[in-house]
Motif scaffolding. Structure first.
Motif, PDB file in Angstrom:
ATOM      1  N   LYS A  77     -13.529  38.113  -8.417  1.00  0.00           N
ATOM      2  CA  LYS A  77     -13.849  38.448  -9.803  1.00  0.00           C
ATOM      3  C   LYS A  77     -12.754  37.918 -10.752  1.00  0.00           C
ATOM      4  N   THR A  78     -11.507  38.098 -10.324  1.00  0.00           N
ATOM      5  CA  THR A  78     -10.383  37.615 -11.137  1.00  0.00           C
ATOM      6  C   THR A  78     -10.365  36.094 -11.159  1.00  0.00           C
ATOM      7  N   LEU A  79     -10.568  35.498  -9.990  1.00  0.00           N
ATOM      8  CA  LEU A  79     -10.529  34.029  -9.892  1.00  0.00           C
ATOM      9  C   LEU A  79     -11.527  33.391 -10.860  1.00  0.00           C
ATOM     10  N   ASN A  80     -12.669  34.016 -10.979  1.00  0.00           N
ATOM     11  CA  ASN A  80     -13.712  33.462 -11.853  1.00  0.00           C
ATOM     12  C   ASN A  80     -13.390  33.561 -13.338  1.00  0.00           C
ATOM     13  N   THR A  81     -12.308  34.301 -13.673  1.00  0.00           N
ATOM     14  CA  THR A  81     -11.928  34.391 -15.093  1.00  0.00           C
ATOM     15  C   THR A  81     -10.989  33.249 -15.499  1.00  0.00           C
ATOM     16  N   PHE A  82     -10.670  32.376 -14.562  1.00  0.00           N
ATOM     17  CA  PHE A  82      -9.694  31.299 -14.816  1.00  0.00           C
ATOM     18  C   PHE A  82      -9.953  30.576 -16.148  1.00  0.00           C
ATOM     19  N   GLY A  83      -8.917  30.489 -16.939  1.00  0.00           N
ATOM     20  CA  GLY A  83      -8.990  29.716 -18.188  1.00  0.00           C
ATOM     21  C   GLY A  83      -9.814  30.360 -19.286  1.00  0.00           C
ATOM     22  N   LYS A  84     -10.342  31.573 -19.027  1.00  0.00           N
ATOM     23  CA  LYS A  84     -11.195  32.206 -20.052  1.00  0.00           C
ATOM     24  C   LYS A  84     -10.377  33.174 -20.916  1.00  0.00           C
ATOM     25  N   ASN A  85     -10.971  33.577 -22.032  1.00  0.00           N
ATOM     26  CA  ASN A  85     -10.253  34.463 -22.967  1.00  0.00           C
ATOM     27  C   ASN A  85      -9.793  35.758 -22.287  1.00  0.00           C
ATOM     28  N   GLY A  86      -8.536  36.097 -22.480  1.00  0.00           N
ATOM     29  CA  GLY A  86      -8.007  37.363 -21.985  1.00  0.00           C
ATOM     30  C   GLY A  86      -7.660  37.385 -20.501  1.00  0.00           C
ATOM     31  N   THR A  87      -7.802  36.274 -19.797  1.00  0.00           N
ATOM     32  CA  THR A  87      -7.526  36.250 -18.353  1.00  0.00           C
ATOM     33  C   THR A  87      -6.020  36.276 -18.063  1.00  0.00           C
ATOM     34  N   ILE A  88      -5.671  36.697 -16.828  1.00  0.00           N
ATOM     35  CA  ILE A  88      -4.267  36.503 -16.425  1.00  0.00           C
ATOM     36  C   ILE A  88      -4.091  35.110 -15.823  1.00  0.00           C
ATOM     37  N   LEU A  89      -5.215  34.463 -15.497  1.00  0.00           N
ATOM     38  CA  LEU A  89      -5.144  33.141 -14.862  1.00  0.00           C
ATOM     39  C   LEU A  89      -5.170  32.049 -15.923  1.00  0.00           C
ATOM     40  N   MET A  90      -4.048  31.885 -16.586  1.00  0.00           N
ATOM     41  CA  MET A  90      -3.966  30.791 -17.551  1.00  0.00           C
ATOM     42  C   MET A  90      -3.980  29.470 -16.794  1.00  0.00           C
ATOM     43  N   SER A  91      -4.157  28.400 -17.511  1.00  0.00           N
ATOM     44  CA  SER A  91      -4.339  27.106 -16.838  1.00  0.00           C
ATOM     45  C   SER A  91      -3.031  26.449 -16.406  1.00  0.00           C
ATOM     46  N   HIS A  92      -1.980  27.214 -16.398  1.00  0.00           N
ATOM     47  CA  HIS A  92      -0.720  26.791 -15.767  1.00  0.00           C
ATOM     48  C   HIS A  92      -0.197  27.987 -14.969  1.00  0.00           C
ATOM     49  N   SER A  93       0.615  27.702 -13.971  1.00  0.00           N
ATOM     50  CA  SER A  93       1.086  28.779 -13.079  1.00  0.00           C
ATOM     51  C   SER A  93       1.722  29.919 -13.849  1.00  0.00           C
TER      52      SER A  93
END
Lengths: 257, 294
Positions: A77-93
């Motif tokens: 569920k978290t992985l699928n938020t990659f790069g989206k608004n409010g995610t912890i998975l920003m597009s850099h480490s």
């Protein structure tokens, strides 16, 4: 090694799907490191909790996030938020992601910090190695060469530096931007032990990384940018572009083979 | 101040095995006592500030409180992004120590003048700035940092050796250290860093004799919130710093006052090093006389 093969394919599939859904960049930079990180985690991180991995080329974080998902650090569920608004998975480490030690994205930071971690292990006689993965374009940054001088001078033989040598950087091919060759000679002249391998061959990756000596180890991993999806391979364009729907389907088909 | 810093660090390192010192190939006749007593916790990173800050960050990730020692702008501007991303963003216990604040290295020219470092260092949200104005404030700043290791910047005067009368023991960030009190006066001088003589020269004038005088040795972005209440006890505020006006200590006070402008209006004046000093050469005393805060 067969398990690593399967793991690498799983990571590549997720990578492709998530890059498509997030419309993010850097898929080719991520594809080139998959075999390296899959081997590091399967063979070195899983068994020895004292080993540490740092991804210095933070723009390839999606490969790392997909791997961390496979190892249970991140939920789907978290992985699928990659790069989206409010995610912890920003597009850099990001160090806010479980399993990530260092936030990177500005190049030339990972090696100095890893050098410090390796040094701290020496002071405290703590076992375990520090694996740090750099891009070849990243070697333009002087901070790397500053740290190499330091790590060789201080005999940091617990430091393993892997260069993802895919020969393409942001705007152009490496040898058209600023020549790195003779790369092997450069590293050995700085006082490191240097090995050159095929960065997509899991056995070669494993054998090189388990090497020991009294010097810092540099593994130049020859890779293909965009590895695994033929139309993305070795093309500057895929440093930036995200796949459209047809390219997603085509890519997934290739990865199923 | 340099020697007091090292002596205090050595004393702490005897008790605390987590203290490490890294120098950027500077500190001749200063850092030797630490190196001699703790050779395994002393490293010379050479002339390579970016790498030095990264290495300090890596060491601190494994629990060490790392002190990085250099002079002037080298451990700040040269490696600004390493401080921003590696130390401050990860909230790591690294204390950057820079000697030669303001015009301390006057004769060495603009490259060695520490005129803009507050502006850089106070833009980092987790970093506290320690700019002691005498030995007591230096000892207190270190005492606090030893107890609560965190991203921090210790800015030292090159040759100051002052022991002033102080009001408080155990100073913490944001504390005001009283130098002179006038109970019924609403006038205030606030200073930080090595500005003792400048403040004294201002206050010895008859018309300025009724100012209360406090110094703030520990400050920064995260210590803004508790300042307005203290400031609002006064009507007139004059700040002193050995830094240019832009982005400095006076600007910090001005920002605190401006967000509270609907609550109270003040008469405010900033005293700072005039940026016309840029490119000028001379002793600290000579340059300060012409361009210093007055």
């Amino acid at each position: 090694m067969k398990n690593i093969e399967l793991l690498s394919t799983k990571i590549r599939k997720n990578l492709l799907k998530i890059t498509y859904s997030s419309k993010s960049a850097h898929i080719a930079s991520s594809l080139s490191i998959v075999d390296i990180i899959a081997t590091i985690y399967s063979k070195f991180m899983k068994k020895n909790k004292k080993n540490i991995f740092v991804l210095s080329k933070g723009h390839a974080c999606l490969a790392h996030y997909c791997l961390l998902y496979e190892f249970g650090y991140i939920k789907k569920k978290t992985l699928n938020t990659f790069g989206k608004n409010g995610t912890i998975l920003m597009s850099h480490s990001s160090h806010k992601v479980p399993g990530v030690n260092l936030s990177t994205g500005s190049l030339g930071h990972g090696l100095p910090v890893s050098t410090g971690i390796a040094l701290s292990k020496k002071i405290t006689s703590n076992s375990g190695k520090v694996f740090v993965l750099l891009s070849d374009g990243e070697l333009n940054e002087g901070s790397n060469w500053e740290s190499l001088l330091f790590s060789a001078h201080n005999n940091l033989n617990n430091l393993v530096i892997i260069i993802d040598h895919n020969k393409i950087q942001s705007l152009d091919f490496v040898n058209k931007t600023m020549k790195l060759d003779p790369l092997k000679k450069k590293f050995s002249s700085f006082g490191c032990k240097v090995l050159e391998i095929n960065g997509h061959n899991h056995k070669e990756i494993f054998n090189s990384l388990k090497n020991t000596s009294n010097k810092p180890l540099v593994v130049i991993a020859n890779t293909i940018k965009g590895k695994g999806i033929s139309f993305m391979e070795n093309k500057v364009l895929w440093h930036y572009k995200s796949p459209n729907f047809d390219e997603l389907i085509l890519g997934l088909k290739e990865l199923k083979k | 101040m340099r020697n007091l810093f090292i002596d205090t660090l050595v004393k702490e390192a005897r008790l605390n095995k987590k203290i490490v010192l890294i120098v950027g190939d500077l500190g001749f006749n200063v850092v030797e006592p630490f190196k001699k007593e703790f050779p395994k916790r002393f490293f010379n990173a050479g002339v390579s500030e970016q790498s030095m800050i990264g290495i300090a960050s890596g060491l601190s990730m494994n629990g060490f409180h790392v002190f990085v020692y250099s002079i002037a702008n080298f451990p700040t501007f040269r490696c600004a992004e390493q401080i921003r991303n590696d130390i401050d963003y990860h909230n790591l216990p690294v204390t950057i120590v820079s000697v030669g604040s303001g015009l301390g290295y006057g004769n060495l020219g603009y490259t060695h003048h520490g005129l803009q470092d507050y502006a850089l260092m106070r833009s980092f949200p987790n970093t506290i700035i320690c700019s002691p104005s005498d030995n007591y404030e230096l000892k207190n700043s270190l005492k606090y940092l030893f107890k609560k290791p965190q991203p921090s910047y210790l800015r030292l005067d090159k040759s100051l050796d002052l022991n002033l009368k102080n009001s408080k023991n155990n100073l913490i960030p944001g504390d005001w250290n009283s130098r002179d009190k006038h109970k019924n006066s609403k006038k205030l001088v606030l200073s930080t860093g090595s500005t003792y003589n400048d403040c004294k020269n201002f206050l010895k004038k008859k018309k300025n004799s009724l100012y209360n005088w406090y110094s703030i040795p520990m400050w920064g972005m995260k210590i803004k919130s508790n300042q307005f209440k203290k400031l609002s006890a006064f009507n007139e505020i004059i700040t002193f710093e050995n830094h240019i006006q832009d982005g400095g200590f006076g600007s910090w006070i001005n920002e605190i006052l401006s967000v509270n402008i609907s609550r109270k209006k003040f008469f405010v004046q900033n005293k700072f090093i005039n940026s016309n000093v840029i490119g000028k050469v001379g002793s600290e005393k000579f340059l300060n006389k012409l361009y210093g805060p007055k």
